[in-house]
Design an enzyme around this catalytic site. Structure first.
Site, PDB file in Angstrom:
ATOM      1  N   ASP A 195       1.073  -1.251   0.086  1.00 26.43           N
ATOM      2  CA  ASP A 195      -0.152  -0.060   0.299  1.00 26.43           C
ATOM      3  C   ASP A 195       1.130   1.513  -0.196  1.00 26.43           C
ATOM      4  OD1 ASP A 195      -1.974   2.490   1.335  1.00 26.43           O
ATOM      5  OD2 ASP A 195      -2.925   0.484   1.261  1.00 26.43           O
ATOM      6  N   ASN A 207     -13.311  -2.959   0.680  1.00 26.97           N
ATOM      7  CA  ASN A 207     -13.993  -1.910   1.496  1.00 26.97           C
ATOM      8  C   ASN A 207     -14.661  -1.622  -0.430  1.00 26.97           C
ATOM      9  OD1 ASN A 207     -12.890  -0.436   3.726  1.00 26.97           O
ATOM     10  ND2 ASN A 207     -10.876   0.067   1.941  1.00 26.97           N
ATOM     11  N   GLN A 213     -13.929   3.587  -0.458  1.00 26.56           N
ATOM     12  CA  GLN A 213     -13.163   2.506  -1.892  1.00 26.56           C
ATOM     13  C   GLN A 213     -12.418   3.940  -2.171  1.00 26.56           C
ATOM     14  OE1 GLN A 213     -15.332  -0.090  -3.572  1.00 26.56           O
ATOM     15  NE2 GLN A 213     -13.262  -0.585  -5.082  1.00 26.56           N
ATOM     16  N   SER A 214     -11.428   3.710  -2.668  1.00 25.38           N
ATOM     17  CA  SER A 214     -10.168   4.415  -3.262  1.00 25.38           C
ATOM     18  C   SER A 214      -9.677   4.275  -4.729  1.00 25.38           C
ATOM     19  CB  SER A 214      -8.939   5.307  -2.812  1.00 25.38           C
ATOM     20  OG  SER A 214      -8.532   4.178  -2.160  1.00 25.38           O
ATOM     21  N   VAL A 215      -9.432   3.253  -5.021  1.00 23.50           N
ATOM     22  CA  VAL A 215      -9.255   2.521  -6.452  1.00 23.50           C
ATOM     23  C   VAL A 215     -10.885   1.557  -6.600  1.00 23.50           C
ATOM     24  CG1 VAL A 215      -8.153   1.536  -7.797  1.00 23.50           C
ATOM     25  CG2 VAL A 215      -6.648   3.165  -5.952  1.00 23.50           C
ATOM     26  N   HIS A 275      -9.411  -5.112  -3.852  1.00 24.03           N
ATOM     27  CA  HIS A 275      -8.152  -4.448  -3.576  1.00 24.03           C
ATOM     28  C   HIS A 275      -7.977  -5.210  -1.541  1.00 24.03           C
ATOM     29  CE1 HIS A 275      -9.118  -1.045  -3.453  1.00 24.03           C
ATOM     30  NE2 HIS A 275      -8.146  -0.434  -2.475  1.00 24.03           N
ATOM     31  N   HIS A 299      -6.611  -5.979   1.661  1.00 21.57           N
ATOM     32  CA  HIS A 299      -6.018  -4.987   2.562  1.00 21.57           C
ATOM     33  C   HIS A 299      -5.493  -6.533   3.803  1.00 21.57           C
ATOM     34  CE1 HIS A 299      -6.858  -0.862   1.818  1.00 21.57           C
ATOM     35  NE2 HIS A 299      -8.045  -1.344   1.431  1.00 21.57           N
TER      36      HIS A 299
END
Lengths: 116, 116
Positions: free
Chosen positions: A33, A89, A96-98, A102, A104
């Protein structure tokens, strides 16, 4: 296999955006990350573009298992014997950013509760 | 199928300790968290006793996928359209409290970062 050329993680697995892989195979990849929240913080991603958890269907069952078992193996290989947390997420409420799923993997410190 | 009579979640799926199920089938069950950390907070558990994530092996692949896909379906059924977070704790550093794996599904509010 679905790919989205506008997606950061699709570009990374395609090699058009450089990144350091902790692991890579035909279906999955592991990245650090870029904003680590724990001494160990990696992301397990599918090579296939899957936008959110809510897009997962029965046909993704084998892929889902590969992602989780890869995370467990990763934690073992990186010596997270005291424990670790897996976090997925989905959507805005989760931050959620991308928009490519994904998983984590966080470890190396005591993790607080609630989880956000 | 592995069972541990000393395990709270094994007793719940066996019916010897009462609990309200949000879902139940041959392999998985869903319970409300007794200490909810969000407006919606449920736990997706396997009927089989699996002590920690670190005990998961290839032979659990189908079960792992069932647990995650059940969580995704649960979120959809409970109207978590704004998003949700899935959290799996392994071991002491993550604060694992019941030693039978359980996938947390949290939603209904904005979830902060870091996740603990």
């Amino acid at each position: 296999m679905a790919r989205d050329p506008a997606c950061l993680f699709c570009r990374i697995v395609a090699g058009t955006t450089p990144a350091e892989f902790l692991y890579r195979d035909e279906h999955t990849a592991v990245l650090r990350d870029v904003r680590p929240q724990a001494p160990f913080h990696a992301l397990v991603i599918p090579v296939e573009h899957v936008r959110t958890l809510d897009d997962l269907r029965e046909e993704h069952a084998a892929l889902v298992a590969e992602l989780v078992l890869r995370a467990v193996t990763l934690a073992r290989e990186h010596g997270l014997a005291e424990g670790y947390r897996l976090v997925w997420n989905c959507g805005a409420d989760a931050g959620q950013s991308v928009w490519h799923i994904h998983l984590h993997v966080l470890g190396g410190r005591a993790l607080a509760w609630p989880p956000g």
